[in-house]
Design a protein around this motif. Structure first.
Motif, short mmCIF file in Angstrom:
data_model
loop_
_atom_site.label_atom_id
_atom_site.label_comp_id
_atom_site.label_asym_id
_atom_site.label_seq_id
_atom_site.Cartn_x
_atom_site.Cartn_y
_atom_site.Cartn_z
N THR A 88 30.77 41.76 35.20
CA THR A 88 30.45 40.73 36.19
C THR A 88 28.99 40.78 36.62
N GLU A 89 28.22 41.70 36.09
CA GLU A 89 26.82 41.86 36.46
C GLU A 89 25.94 40.96 35.60
N LEU A 167 27.69 33.71 33.80
CA LEU A 167 28.54 34.74 33.22
C LEU A 167 29.54 34.11 32.27
N PRO A 168 29.79 34.72 31.12
CA PRO A 168 30.71 34.10 30.15
C PRO A 168 32.16 34.16 30.61
N GLU A 169 32.88 33.12 30.31
CA GLU A 169 34.33 33.15 30.52
C GLU A 169 34.96 34.19 29.60
N SER A 170 34.42 34.27 28.40
CA SER A 170 34.94 35.19 27.39
C SER A 170 33.85 35.42 26.35
N LEU A 207 31.99 31.22 33.50
CA LEU A 207 32.70 31.30 34.77
C LEU A 207 32.07 30.34 35.77
N ALA A 208 32.89 29.80 36.64
CA ALA A 208 32.37 28.99 37.74
C ALA A 208 31.66 29.90 38.73
N PRO A 209 30.67 29.40 39.47
CA PRO A 209 29.98 30.24 40.47
C PRO A 209 30.98 30.87 41.44
N GLY A 210 30.87 32.17 41.60
CA GLY A 210 31.76 32.89 42.49
C GLY A 210 33.04 33.38 41.85
N GLU A 211 33.37 32.85 40.67
CA GLU A 211 34.63 33.24 40.01
C GLU A 211 34.62 34.71 39.60
N GLU A 212 33.41 35.29 39.42
CA GLU A 212 33.33 36.69 39.01
C GLU A 212 33.93 37.63 40.05
N THR A 213 34.03 37.17 41.29
CA THR A 213 34.59 38.04 42.33
C THR A 213 36.08 38.28 42.12
N LYS A 215 37.27 38.81 39.08
CA LYS A 215 37.37 39.48 37.78
C LYS A 215 37.14 40.98 37.92
N SER A 216 37.74 41.74 36.99
CA SER A 216 37.52 43.18 36.97
C SER A 216 36.20 43.51 36.31
N ALA A 217 35.76 44.75 36.45
CA ALA A 217 34.50 45.19 35.85
C ALA A 217 34.57 45.18 34.33
N ASP A 218 35.78 45.14 33.77
CA ASP A 218 35.98 45.14 32.32
C ASP A 218 36.69 43.88 31.86
N TYR A 219 36.47 42.78 32.57
CA TYR A 219 37.26 41.58 32.28
C TYR A 219 37.03 41.04 30.88
N LEU A 220 35.84 41.22 30.31
CA LEU A 220 35.59 40.66 28.98
C LEU A 220 36.43 41.37 27.91
N SER A 221 36.49 42.70 27.98
CA SER A 221 37.31 43.44 27.02
C SER A 221 38.79 43.14 27.22
N GLU A 222 39.20 43.09 28.48
CA GLU A 222 40.62 42.82 28.77
C GLU A 222 41.01 41.42 28.29
N GLU A 223 40.16 40.45 28.57
CA GLU A 223 40.46 39.08 28.20
C GLU A 223 40.50 38.90 26.70
N LEU A 224 39.53 39.49 25.99
CA LEU A 224 39.46 39.29 24.54
C LEU A 224 40.61 39.99 23.83
#
Length: 317
Positions: A88-89, A167-170, A207-213, A215-224
């Motif tokens: 999310t950074e 930030l990427p959705e995925s 991601l929409a602005p603020g949507e990262e809040t 999400k987890s710190a590892d959301y990209l790995s989890e989502e993919l």
């Protein structure tokens, strides 16, 4: 564009003998030494298949494009050399996408890409200077800092560090660019300069602005991992062909979007690979190992490739 430039200039370009190892040390100075990859440290390994397009064989005679399909190992990643940077950074941009094509004869061809169409600087020596400025400035361009001074004289580096705010959705909905140009040669010995693009078949989504809040710190790995378990992920591989006016040797200068793009085929990712720390340390990508029919056209590629063995040796020692 039919290439006519003599590529011996690329092969013979001189850079300081210590520069490849110095680049690795510069990454450590900027991000710390973590007994892992010097940059794009955090990532996820997956596996799949590449299938060439009919257009690929017309554009390039490399054997990769004559196979019906070949297995691939891919690794998506976050920027920086921080192994625990949150997905999310914003500083995790640009995201990375590396591909290893496994040829039937046991050889490999690798391509490394990131999600920014361009590069912060034009030369390896400037890249070293940028990393050193980041290290000496605590990672921030505070007033009077070395990094502020560097960015003031390098506008493309400033754009690289300050404009990547989405930030990427995925990873699967992110386009990736190879940055460094190569020369492709076809069966009639005609040459063309190209840069690669890998475009997700699902389109680009952030991601929409603020949507990262949420999400987890590892959301990209989890989502993919969840996405691939449900359905394969597909990228179309394109060759963007240079025009006569395009700068070939400068990765900091993107080519215009209206340049011709030729589809080279599809990369289909359908399973998560081994992702233990040992497996990640042992997987190396070296984009300078190229088959007949493909040659380096950008001198920065040569010096970047020379740094990879130093990073590999360090993290496995």
């Amino acid at each position: 564009m039919v290439a006519t430039r003599n590529l011996m200039a690329v092969a013979e370009e001189e850079f300081p003998e210590r520069l490849p190892a110095q680049l690795v040390q510069d990454f450590h100075a900027a991000f710390g030494e973590h007994h892992a990859r010097a940059v794009h440290t955090k990532g996820l390994i997956l596996q799949g298949t590449y299938t060439p397009s009919p257009e690929a064989t017309e554009l390039c005679r490399a054997r990769l494009f004559t196979e019906s399909s070949v297995p691939v190992i891919v690794r998506f990643s976050d920027f920086t050399g921080l192994p625990n940077i949150p997905d999310t950074e914003v500083k995790a941009n640009p995201r990375g996408f590396a591909i290893k094509f496994l040829m039937p004869d046991g050889s490999n061809m690798d391509i490394v890409n990131h999600s920014f169409n361009g590069f912060p600087v034009s030369t390896s020596s400037d890249f070293s200077a940028l990393l050193q400025a980041i290290a000496r400035s605590g990672g921030e361009p505070t007033p009077g800092s070395e990094l502020e001074t560097f960015l003031g004289s390098h506008p493309t580096a400033k754009a690289f560090l300050t404009t990547q705010t989405q930030l990427p959705e995925s990873w699967a909905t992110t386009p990736f660019y190879s940055v460094n140009a190569v020369q492709l040669t076809d069966g009639q010995d005609r040459n063309r300069f190209v840069r690669y693009q890998f475009i997700p078949d699902t389109g680009e989504h952030s991601l929409a602005p603020g949507e990262e809040t949420t999400k987890s710190a590892d959301y990209l790995s989890e989502e993919l991992a969840a996405r691939v378990a449900a359905n394969p992920v597909r990228f179309t591989w394109y060759a963007q062909i240079a025009d006569d006016s395009d700068v070939i040797e400068d990765p900091a200068t993107p080519w215009p979007d209206d340049r011709q793009r030729v589809p080279l085929g599809h990369v289909v990712i359908d399973q998560v690979g081994p992702n233990s720390p040992k497996a990640d340390r042992s997987l190396a990508f070296n984009a300078g190992t190229l088959p007949p029919g493909i040659e380096i056209a950008d001198p920065m590629r040569t010096s970047r490739d020379a740094s990879y063995p130093h990073s590999f040796q360090e993290r496995n020692s």
